[in-house]
Design a protein around this motif. Structure first.
Motif, short mmCIF file in Angstrom:
data_model
loop_
_atom_site.label_atom_id
_atom_site.label_comp_id
_atom_site.label_asym_id
_atom_site.label_seq_id
_atom_site.Cartn_x
_atom_site.Cartn_y
_atom_site.Cartn_z
N TRP A 155 0.84 -1.21 0.00
CA TRP A 155 0.00 0.00 0.00
C TRP A 155 0.87 1.26 0.00
O TRP A 155 0.63 2.19 -0.77
N VAL A 197 0.95 4.33 -2.78
CA VAL A 197 0.76 5.75 -2.42
C VAL A 197 1.90 6.59 -3.00
O VAL A 197 1.68 7.69 -3.50
N CYS A 245 -3.27 8.00 -9.46
CA CYS A 245 -2.82 8.43 -8.13
C CYS A 245 -3.91 8.14 -7.11
O CYS A 245 -5.10 8.34 -7.38
N LEU A 246 -3.50 7.66 -5.95
CA LEU A 246 -4.42 7.50 -4.83
C LEU A 246 -4.59 8.87 -4.16
O LEU A 246 -3.63 9.41 -3.60
N GLN A 247 -5.78 9.41 -4.23
CA GLN A 247 -6.04 10.73 -3.67
C GLN A 247 -6.51 10.60 -2.23
O GLN A 247 -7.36 9.77 -1.92
N PRO A 295 -5.15 9.26 0.49
CA PRO A 295 -5.11 7.86 0.96
C PRO A 295 -4.99 7.79 2.48
O PRO A 295 -4.35 8.62 3.12
N PHE A 351 -9.49 5.90 -0.02
CA PHE A 351 -8.84 6.63 -1.10
C PHE A 351 -9.87 7.08 -2.12
O PHE A 351 -10.98 6.51 -2.20
N LEU A 369 -10.34 7.87 -6.35
CA LEU A 369 -9.79 7.66 -7.68
C LEU A 369 -10.49 8.59 -8.66
O LEU A 369 -11.72 8.77 -8.58
N ALA A 417 -11.31 0.43 -8.44
CA ALA A 417 -10.73 0.03 -7.16
C ALA A 417 -10.07 -1.34 -7.26
O ALA A 417 -9.10 -1.62 -6.54
N VAL A 459 -6.42 -1.31 -7.75
CA VAL A 459 -5.64 -1.09 -6.53
C VAL A 459 -5.50 -2.41 -5.77
O VAL A 459 -4.40 -2.81 -5.38
#
Length: 352
Positions: free
Chosen positions: A160, A164, A314-316, A318, A331, A333, A339, A342
């Protein structure tokens, strides 16, 4: 070269490459609807007047299509007069906006009581001049509860943190291809005959074919380790924007922006017409296309316009939170992100 798995297994879908390699441990998710939460994030709210009634709905264990059918019946409107921005998961607790065309009709009294049922709750509503169109939401916010060996052994948290920092491969998720890849199988057959709108009215099969080619390109670029660092001739996407530009040569400034997640290389949503991609990036995409002549020719004959999609997400905002025997992953997206892209980097699971 990324393979067409129809030649190597019973499934039409490959096990596309992961940026972090194969996860060492298994995990579980979506064990109950509340363990998979999705909330649509809009860039605007209803204006307060107009011909369309916008509903902010919460649904549990229902697909968006089922929600539309329920609202159509409850409010006595045709399904074509109902608009949504995106399709949300069935086995989940999700919140999304829906628009209802009510030209010349007032907002019904007792609206909540009229439309609420088991699995459907009205959160808010308002009038707006326009129908809700596909793809106008800004992002989706996820809260996912994960359990299993990947949590207890600690590999999930390590992977994870890498996502990130470095971003996530922007794969189309398995739901795009239907149960066990059935949409892709049907798309191949339809493209071989010649795509016809009447045989694919909503364009799902055409979309499945284009998504498959994109995933093939992304997988190959992960295997070559240039999916995030770029290739000469790439077209780049500006993070948080629809803006794209052709980079030609990879100079130090572009490399710095790629490292900072400010821009991302893109891959093709195949179509008929010229593309801005060139050089090494173009050669790689053409090599993938040569392995799928039926899909490529079928898409082009269907008249789809070529488009580009970022190879990286990008994970916004997170966040990771431990609770009981599992971990909550929080997170956002950008619109169009899955998802499942991810989760497949974090642990092994048959649905990923």
């Amino acid at each position: 070269m990324t393979q067409d798995m129809s030649e190597t297994s019973g499934s039409p879908l490959p096990d596309w490459a992961r940026s972090l390699g194969t996860p060492p441990h298994s995990g579980r998710f979506r064990e109950f609807p509340e363990a998979f939460r999705v909330e649509e994030q809009m860039a605007f709210t209803p204006e307060g007047e107009g011909e369309h009634l916008w509903l902010h709905c919460e649904k549990r264990n229902l697909s968006t299509a089922q929600l539309i059918r329920h609202l159509s019946h409850s409010l006595e409107v045709a399904p074509r007069d109902i608009g949504v921005s995106g399709l949300k998961d069935h086995t989940a607790l999700t919140r999304q906006w829906v628009s209802i065309a009510l030209a010349g009709r007032p907002t019904p009294l007792g609206l909540a009581e009229q439309i609420e049922m088991e699995g459907v709750r009205l959160l808010s509503f308002g009038r707006h001049p326009r129908k809700l169109r596909r793809g106008v939401h800004r992002a989706n916010r996820f809260a996912l509860y994960v359990t299993g060996e990947a949590v207890t052994q600690g590999s999930l948290e390590t992977r994870w943190n890498a996502l990130v920092t470095h971003g996530v491969p922007n794969y189309f998720g398995p739901q795009r291809f239907g149960h066990q890849g059935s949409n892709l199988t049907r798309a191949r057959a339809l493209m071989a005959r010649g795509w016809k709108k009447k045989q694919d009215r909503d364009g799902f099969l055409l979309s499945s074919a284009r998504s498959f080619l994109f995933n093939q390109v992304l997988s190959e670029r992960i295997e070559q380790d240039n999916w995030a660092s770029g290739l000469a001739g790439d077209v780049f996407n500006l993070e948080g924007s629809a803006s794209q530009f052709a980079g030609q040569a990879l100079d130090e400034q572009l490399r710095a922006r790629l490292t900072a997640l400010d821009i991302h290389p893109t891959g093709p949503l195949w179509g008929r017409g010229e593309s801005d991609v060139s050089g090494e990036a173009c050669a790689l995409e053409q090599a993938i296309a040569e392995h799928e002549p039926v899909l490529v020719e079928g898409i082009e004959k269907a008249g789809a316009a070529p488009m580009r999609r970022a190879l990286r997400l990008c994970l916004q905002a997170p966040a990771l939170e431990r609770e009981g025997e599992g971990i909550w992953l929080h997170f956002s997206l950008a619109r169009g992100g899955f998802a499942t892209a991810v989760l497949r980097e974090l642990f092994q699971h048959p649905a990923l």
